[in-house]
Design a protein around this motif. Structure first.
Motif, PDB file in Angstrom:
ATOM      1  N   ALA A 259     -10.855  15.174 -15.257  1.00  0.00           N
ATOM      2  CA  ALA A 259      -9.786  15.122 -16.678  1.00  0.00           C
ATOM      3  C   ALA A 259      -8.589  15.506 -16.021  1.00  0.00           C
ATOM      4  O   ALA A 259      -7.497  14.721 -16.374  1.00  0.00           O
ATOM      5  CB  ALA A 259     -10.291  16.243 -17.494  1.00  0.00           C
ATOM      6  N   VAL A 260      -8.515  16.337 -14.942  1.00  0.00           N
ATOM      7  CA  VAL A 260      -6.991  16.645 -14.503  1.00  0.00           C
ATOM      8  C   VAL A 260      -6.529  15.180 -13.739  1.00  0.00           C
ATOM      9  O   VAL A 260      -5.350  15.017 -13.806  1.00  0.00           O
ATOM     10  CB  VAL A 260      -7.143  17.904 -13.709  1.00  0.00           C
ATOM     11  N   ILE A 261      -7.401  14.735 -12.917  1.00  0.00           N
ATOM     12  CA  ILE A 261      -7.200  13.550 -12.110  1.00  0.00           C
ATOM     13  C   ILE A 261      -6.319  12.462 -12.889  1.00  0.00           C
ATOM     14  O   ILE A 261      -5.241  11.982 -12.605  1.00  0.00           O
ATOM     15  CB  ILE A 261      -8.110  13.146 -11.232  1.00  0.00           C
ATOM     16  N   GLY A 262      -7.092  12.171 -14.089  1.00  0.00           N
ATOM     17  CA  GLY A 262      -6.778  11.107 -15.055  1.00  0.00           C
ATOM     18  C   GLY A 262      -5.440  11.687 -15.924  1.00  0.00           C
ATOM     19  O   GLY A 262      -4.622  10.585 -16.310  1.00  0.00           O
ATOM     20  N   PRO A 316       2.482  15.944 -13.196  1.00  0.00           N
ATOM     21  CA  PRO A 316       1.509  16.910 -13.700  1.00  0.00           C
ATOM     22  C   PRO A 316       0.544  16.102 -14.853  1.00  0.00           C
ATOM     23  O   PRO A 316      -0.415  16.908 -15.089  1.00  0.00           O
ATOM     24  CB  PRO A 316       2.573  17.950 -14.288  1.00  0.00           C
ATOM     25  N   GLU A 317       1.021  14.988 -15.260  1.00  0.00           N
ATOM     26  CA  GLU A 317       0.163  14.332 -16.391  1.00  0.00           C
ATOM     27  C   GLU A 317      -0.838  13.672 -15.811  1.00  0.00           C
ATOM     28  O   GLU A 317      -1.674  12.691 -16.475  1.00  0.00           O
ATOM     29  CB  GLU A 317       0.965  13.471 -17.253  1.00  0.00           C
ATOM     30  N   GLY A 318      -1.244  13.574 -14.429  1.00  0.00           N
ATOM     31  CA  GLY A 318      -2.409  12.929 -13.788  1.00  0.00           C
ATOM     32  C   GLY A 318      -1.964  11.405 -13.425  1.00  0.00           C
ATOM     33  O   GLY A 318      -0.611  11.201 -13.497  1.00  0.00           O
ATOM     34  N   LEU A 319      -2.862  10.867 -13.304  1.00  0.00           N
ATOM     35  CA  LEU A 319      -2.663   9.283 -12.905  1.00  0.00           C
ATOM     36  C   LEU A 319      -2.256   8.611 -14.277  1.00  0.00           C
ATOM     37  O   LEU A 319      -1.355   7.521 -13.723  1.00  0.00           O
ATOM     38  CB  LEU A 319      -4.068   8.859 -12.497  1.00  0.00           C
ATOM     39  N   THR A 320      -2.504   8.874 -15.507  1.00  0.00           N
ATOM     40  CA  THR A 320      -1.810   8.205 -16.399  1.00  0.00           C
ATOM     41  C   THR A 320      -0.443   8.442 -16.347  1.00  0.00           C
ATOM     42  O   THR A 320       0.716   7.537 -17.091  1.00  0.00           O
ATOM     43  CB  THR A 320      -2.520   8.492 -17.838  1.00  0.00           C
ATOM     44  N   GLY A 321       0.147   9.705 -16.201  1.00  0.00           N
ATOM     45  CA  GLY A 321       1.714   9.734 -16.205  1.00  0.00           C
ATOM     46  C   GLY A 321       2.269   8.949 -15.132  1.00  0.00           C
ATOM     47  O   GLY A 321       3.123   8.445 -15.486  1.00  0.00           O
TER      48      GLY A 321
END
Length: 360
Positions: A259-262, A316-321
């Motif tokens: 979840a953190v990665i994405g 910090p918002e992951g890959l979606t960031g």
């Protein structure tokens, strides 16, 4: 005519990209190898579905839960106990597969409601640690009670005949993932979802307005547990077995890492993080000269840790960031199209200021 019913209103960039992605997933079995579809993508959909429940609780409820993999496992264990016949570990109830599915989901719902009711009394770090305790207790329950599992778990679990071919399990993962994605987003727009977000932002004020803060948190936890149970059923059908080690603290933390990665605030990030995790786990060993720099399968967790660290430093918002930043940069370079009423009604920003600066 209601503007929301206007077809042009539905043709947003996000909707078009989402429809295109679904179309690609539907035709993927005809374009990719059976291994990629039945192993990489099916596992991605299963883990992404489970990680989406963490995103739901964190985004709408402000609750970071480490108990989702426990509920994931409860559904799998209960299905194995109900569907298996005599001669295997567990209760060996020998029920039909779909009755076993209903039984597994009902038990998972009950467990999620009880655990959520207890955890709803805490917030923040205390909530995180309490759900971690849930995961540890769940591991020992299934490891030590041999009547429902034991250390060796339950093996030779057969999936329903309807999902016999592996590609059907993949399509089931696609269907449940789409429904969960749309369902979670729809819940956020309902009265319950809006109240839950209010509880997230200011529980004291919501309680003073007459909202039952604990009940909202409990129901949110129960809904997330139900979806986690669905992903647990897909997992036990995909693996054909389940054991306590598969729901230990290691896998529990891995789901949070996914979840953190994405991006733990993005539903799409749950499946994106799952894909990155599964891809790295599957193909890391096949990279050329990878052994020469000391990276082996035994050091996979180190590689994942480095990947998470790099992503957190970059966004910090992951890959979606990262994806959002790239889209904004591309959009900034694209010439803006003139609006249909450039000299007419004021802009959204101007209207917002006129209304007192209320956020939209």
């Amino acid at each position: 005519m209601n503007p929301r019913m206007n077809p042009r209103h539905l043709l947003t960039r996000g909707n078009v990209l989402g429809a295109a992605l679904i179309a690609v997933l539907l035709v993927l079995p005809q374009l990719a190898t059976a291994f990629f579809v039945n192993f990489v993508m099916t596992q991605t959909l299963i883990l992404g579905l489970a990680a989406a429940t963490i995103v739901f609780l964190a985004t709408y409820g402000g609750m970071t839960s480490l108990a989702q993999f426990l509920l994931f496992g409860v559904a799998g264990f209960m299905f194995g106990n109900a569907a298996q016949e005599a001669g295997s570990r567990g209760l060996n109830l020998g029920w039909s597969p779909w009755v076993a599915v209903a039984f597994a989901l009902l038990v998972t719902l009950a467990a999620a409601f009880v655990l959520g009711a207890i955890a709803s009394r805490t917030t923040g770090l205390y909530f995180l640690m309490l759900t971690m305790v849930y995961a540890v207790i769940g591991y020992f329950v299934f490891a030590q009670i041999v009547e429902i599992s034991g250390p060796g778990g339950i093996t030779s679990i057969q999936r329903p005949d309807l999902l016999g071919p592996p590609v059907r399990l993949y399509y089931a993962g696609v269907l449940l993932s789409v429904l969960a994605y749309l369902g979670f987003r729809a819940v956020g727009r309902t009265a319950f979802g809006l109240a839950l977000q209010g509880v997230r932002d200011d529980p004291v004020r919501m309680a003073s307005l007459g909202f039952n803060v604990r009940l909202h948190r409990t129901l949110a936890f129960t809904l997330a547990g139900f979806v986690a149970g669905l992903s647990g059923l897909l997992n036990v059908w995909w693996n054909g077995q389940i054991d306590p080690a598969s729901i230990a603290t290691g896998p529990t933390l891995i789901l949070l890492i996914i979840a953190v990665i994405g991006g733990i605030t993005s539903f799409a990030g749950a499946w994106l993080g799952a894909f990155v995790y599964v891809w790295v786990f599957t193909y890391l060993r096949d990279l050329p000269l990878i052994d020469n720099i000391g990276i082996t399968e035994a050091r996979f967790n180190t590689v994942i840790g480095v990947i998470v660290l790099v992503i957190m430093v970059l966004s910090p918002e992951g890959l979606t960031g990262i994806v959002k930043r790239l889209r904004h940069r591309v959009g900034a370079r694209t010439p803006a199209m003139p609006g249909p009423a450039s000299g007419g009604s004021p802009s959204v920003g101007k209207r917002t200021k006129e209304l007192g600066g209320t956020r939209t």
